[in-house]
Write a protein that holds these residues in place. Sequence first.
Motif, PDB file in Angstrom:
ATOM      1  N   MET A  79       0.894  -1.468  -0.074  1.00 36.51           N
ATOM      2  CA  MET A  79       0.147  -0.328   0.100  1.00 36.51           C
ATOM      3  C   MET A  79       1.113   1.245  -0.047  1.00 36.51           C
ATOM      4  O   MET A  79       0.755   2.314  -0.714  1.00 36.51           O
ATOM      5  CB  MET A  79      -0.907  -0.249   1.007  1.00 36.51           C
ATOM      6  CG  MET A  79      -2.023  -1.068   1.264  1.00 36.51           C
ATOM      7  SD  MET A  79      -2.345  -1.510  -0.027  1.00 36.51           S
ATOM      8  CE  MET A  79      -4.150  -0.794   0.335  1.00 36.51           C
ATOM      9  N   ALA A  80       2.378   1.070   0.264  1.00 43.88           N
ATOM     10  CA  ALA A  80       2.889   2.376   0.581  1.00 43.88           C
ATOM     11  C   ALA A  80       3.408   2.423  -0.646  1.00 43.88           C
ATOM     12  O   ALA A  80       3.763   4.165  -0.776  1.00 43.88           O
ATOM     13  CB  ALA A  80       4.147   2.223   1.879  1.00 43.88           C
ATOM     14  N   GLU A  81       3.539   1.771  -1.906  1.00 42.19           N
ATOM     15  CA  GLU A  81       3.596   1.799  -2.711  1.00 42.19           C
ATOM     16  C   GLU A  81       2.527   2.924  -3.675  1.00 42.19           C
ATOM     17  O   GLU A  81       2.987   3.738  -4.444  1.00 42.19           O
ATOM     18  CB  GLU A  81       3.921   0.824  -4.015  1.00 42.19           C
ATOM     19  CG  GLU A  81       5.028   0.150  -3.633  1.00 42.19           C
ATOM     20  CD  GLU A  81       5.542  -1.526  -4.408  1.00 42.19           C
ATOM     21  OE1 GLU A  81       4.849  -1.003  -5.898  1.00 42.19           O
ATOM     22  OE2 GLU A  81       5.347  -2.070  -3.823  1.00 42.19           O
ATOM     23  N   ILE A  94      -4.541   9.193  -2.635  1.00 39.77           N
ATOM     24  CA  ILE A  94      -4.762   7.442  -2.749  1.00 39.77           C
ATOM     25  C   ILE A  94      -5.404   7.635  -4.057  1.00 39.77           C
ATOM     26  O   ILE A  94      -5.368   8.848  -4.513  1.00 39.77           O
ATOM     27  CB  ILE A  94      -5.639   6.721  -1.837  1.00 39.77           C
ATOM     28  CG1 ILE A  94      -6.778   7.630  -1.889  1.00 39.77           C
ATOM     29  CG2 ILE A  94      -4.497   6.398  -0.191  1.00 39.77           C
ATOM     30  CD1 ILE A  94      -7.649   6.006  -0.606  1.00 39.77           C
ATOM     31  N   PRO A  95      -4.661   6.383  -5.649  1.00 38.59           N
ATOM     32  CA  PRO A  95      -5.742   6.391  -6.121  1.00 38.59           C
ATOM     33  C   PRO A  95      -7.477   5.561  -5.787  1.00 38.59           C
ATOM     34  O   PRO A  95      -7.389   4.991  -4.582  1.00 38.59           O
ATOM     35  CB  PRO A  95      -4.842   5.086  -6.580  1.00 38.59           C
ATOM     36  CG  PRO A  95      -4.105   4.539  -6.443  1.00 38.59           C
ATOM     37  CD  PRO A  95      -3.546   5.261  -4.916  1.00 38.59           C
ATOM     38  N   GLY A  96      -8.112   6.365  -6.448  1.00 38.05           N
ATOM     39  CA  GLY A  96      -9.037   6.331  -6.214  1.00 38.05           C
ATOM     40  C   GLY A  96      -9.518   4.995  -6.172  1.00 38.05           C
ATOM     41  O   GLY A  96     -11.039   4.539  -5.763  1.00 38.05           O
ATOM     42  N   ALA A  97      -9.450   4.507  -7.113  1.00 35.14           N
ATOM     43  CA  ALA A  97      -9.349   2.675  -7.060  1.00 35.14           C
ATOM     44  C   ALA A  97      -8.999   1.811  -5.566  1.00 35.14           C
ATOM     45  O   ALA A  97      -9.760   0.644  -5.408  1.00 35.14           O
ATOM     46  CB  ALA A  97      -8.272   1.937  -7.849  1.00 35.14           C
ATOM     47  N   LEU A  98      -8.263   2.912  -4.454  1.00 36.74           N
ATOM     48  CA  LEU A  98      -7.941   1.422  -3.703  1.00 36.74           C
ATOM     49  C   LEU A  98      -8.274   2.427  -2.642  1.00 36.74           C
ATOM     50  O   LEU A  98      -8.433   1.697  -1.532  1.00 36.74           O
ATOM     51  CB  LEU A  98      -6.422   2.051  -3.247  1.00 36.74           C
ATOM     52  CG  LEU A  98      -5.603   1.235  -4.430  1.00 36.74           C
ATOM     53  CD1 LEU A  98      -4.234   1.404  -3.768  1.00 36.74           C
ATOM     54  CD2 LEU A  98      -5.816  -0.508  -4.175  1.00 36.74           C
ATOM     55  N   PHE A 151      -8.184   1.616   1.791  1.00 37.18           N
ATOM     56  CA  PHE A 151      -7.930   2.243   2.478  1.00 37.18           C
ATOM     57  C   PHE A 151      -8.591   3.238   4.034  1.00 37.18           C
ATOM     58  O   PHE A 151      -8.333   3.178   4.720  1.00 37.18           O
ATOM     59  CB  PHE A 151      -7.251   3.710   2.177  1.00 37.18           C
ATOM     60  CG  PHE A 151      -5.287   3.942   1.193  1.00 37.18           C
ATOM     61  CD1 PHE A 151      -4.491   3.822   2.536  1.00 37.18           C
ATOM     62  CD2 PHE A 151      -5.286   3.031   0.531  1.00 37.18           C
ATOM     63  CE1 PHE A 151      -3.216   3.412   1.866  1.00 37.18           C
ATOM     64  CE2 PHE A 151      -4.066   3.223  -0.385  1.00 37.18           C
ATOM     65  CZ  PHE A 151      -2.548   2.848   0.961  1.00 37.18           C
ATOM     66  N   GLN A 152     -10.462   2.384   3.152  1.00 36.85           N
ATOM     67  CA  GLN A 152     -11.179   3.159   4.536  1.00 36.85           C
ATOM     68  C   GLN A 152     -11.459   2.466   5.329  1.00 36.85           C
ATOM     69  O   GLN A 152     -11.933   2.872   6.725  1.00 36.85           O
ATOM     70  CB  GLN A 152     -12.082   3.713   3.838  1.00 36.85           C
ATOM     71  CG  GLN A 152     -12.939   4.608   2.734  1.00 36.85           C
ATOM     72  CD  GLN A 152     -12.377   5.777   3.764  1.00 36.85           C
ATOM     73  OE1 GLN A 152     -12.821   6.153   4.905  1.00 36.85           O
ATOM     74  NE2 GLN A 152     -12.517   6.929   3.573  1.00 36.85           N
ATOM     75  N   MET A 153     -10.687   1.107   5.100  1.00 34.31           N
ATOM     76  CA  MET A 153     -11.184   0.316   5.948  1.00 34.31           C
ATOM     77  C   MET A 153     -10.240  -0.010   6.916  1.00 34.31           C
ATOM     78  O   MET A 153      -9.929  -0.315   8.002  1.00 34.31           O
ATOM     79  CB  MET A 153     -10.720  -1.547   5.670  1.00 34.31           C
ATOM     80  CG  MET A 153     -12.708  -2.056   4.438  1.00 34.31           C
ATOM     81  SD  MET A 153     -12.950  -3.673   3.725  1.00 34.31           S
ATOM     82  CE  MET A 153     -11.405  -4.720   3.621  1.00 34.31           C
ATOM     83  N   PHE A 178      -8.638  10.942   3.400  1.00 34.93           N
ATOM     84  CA  PHE A 178      -7.926  10.673   1.549  1.00 34.93           C
ATOM     85  C   PHE A 178      -8.173  11.516   0.861  1.00 34.93           C
ATOM     86  O   PHE A 178      -9.863  11.463  -0.038  1.00 34.93           O
ATOM     87  CB  PHE A 178      -8.520   9.165   1.610  1.00 34.93           C
ATOM     88  CG  PHE A 178      -7.996   7.800   2.386  1.00 34.93           C
ATOM     89  CD1 PHE A 178      -6.783   7.790   3.470  1.00 34.93           C
ATOM     90  CD2 PHE A 178      -9.248   7.414   3.198  1.00 34.93           C
ATOM     91  CE1 PHE A 178      -6.778   7.294   3.905  1.00 34.93           C
ATOM     92  CE2 PHE A 178      -8.556   7.030   4.647  1.00 34.93           C
ATOM     93  CZ  PHE A 178      -7.606   6.402   5.069  1.00 34.93           C
ATOM     94  N   GLU A 179      -7.621  11.555  -0.237  1.00 37.63           N
ATOM     95  CA  GLU A 179      -7.402  13.044  -1.726  1.00 37.63           C
ATOM     96  C   GLU A 179      -7.225  11.741  -2.137  1.00 37.63           C
ATOM     97  O   GLU A 179      -6.292  11.194  -2.283  1.00 37.63           O
ATOM     98  CB  GLU A 179      -6.391  13.791  -1.649  1.00 37.63           C
ATOM     99  CG  GLU A 179      -6.852  15.106  -0.503  1.00 37.63           C
ATOM    100  CD  GLU A 179      -6.161  16.072  -0.706  1.00 37.63           C
ATOM    101  OE1 GLU A 179      -4.447  16.204  -1.476  1.00 37.63           O
ATOM    102  OE2 GLU A 179      -6.168  16.867   0.111  1.00 37.63           O
ATOM    103  N   HIS A 180      -7.835  11.626  -3.580  1.00 37.48           N
ATOM    104  CA  HIS A 180      -7.475  11.147  -4.780  1.00 37.48           C
ATOM    105  C   HIS A 180      -7.136  11.246  -5.425  1.00 37.48           C
ATOM    106  O   HIS A 180      -7.170  12.743  -6.140  1.00 37.48           O
ATOM    107  CB  HIS A 180      -9.672  10.610  -5.418  1.00 37.48           C
ATOM    108  CG  HIS A 180      -9.739   9.364  -4.783  1.00 37.48           C
ATOM    109  ND1 HIS A 180     -11.099   8.772  -5.146  1.00 37.48           N
ATOM    110  CD2 HIS A 180     -10.398  10.108  -3.135  1.00 37.48           C
ATOM    111  CE1 HIS A 180     -11.217   8.546  -4.049  1.00 37.48           C
ATOM    112  NE2 HIS A 180     -11.354   9.031  -2.632  1.00 37.48           N
TER     113      HIS A 180
END
Length: 106
Positions: free
Chosen positions: A39-41, A69-73, A77-79, A102-104
Amino acid sequence: MAKHIQQLLHNLAGKVLGPEWRVLRLLMDNWKTIVGDDMAEHACPVGVTLIHQHGASDEGDKAKLIVRIPGALAPQFQMMQGTMIERINQLVGYDFISKIIFEHKV
């Protein structure tokens, strides 16, 4: 020599910018531990903002962390948000981060 200058700049920024800068630097240095290698990547902390509290509080400063973060993830990240806050606050030494925004990435 460059490492010494970098350390001086970090120290100066910490004194001038306050706890937000120190926490952001701590997060950047330990990001893989907080979110895991995979996820750090895909995500990075981009800001820490103090939450202004009305009235006196014995809890000290509270802040929100902004993570790009990318929107797809976003669902993953919310979890992870609760675990991330717990790990961050362990690093900081007290309950400083109370919320993650979280900003996309565009």
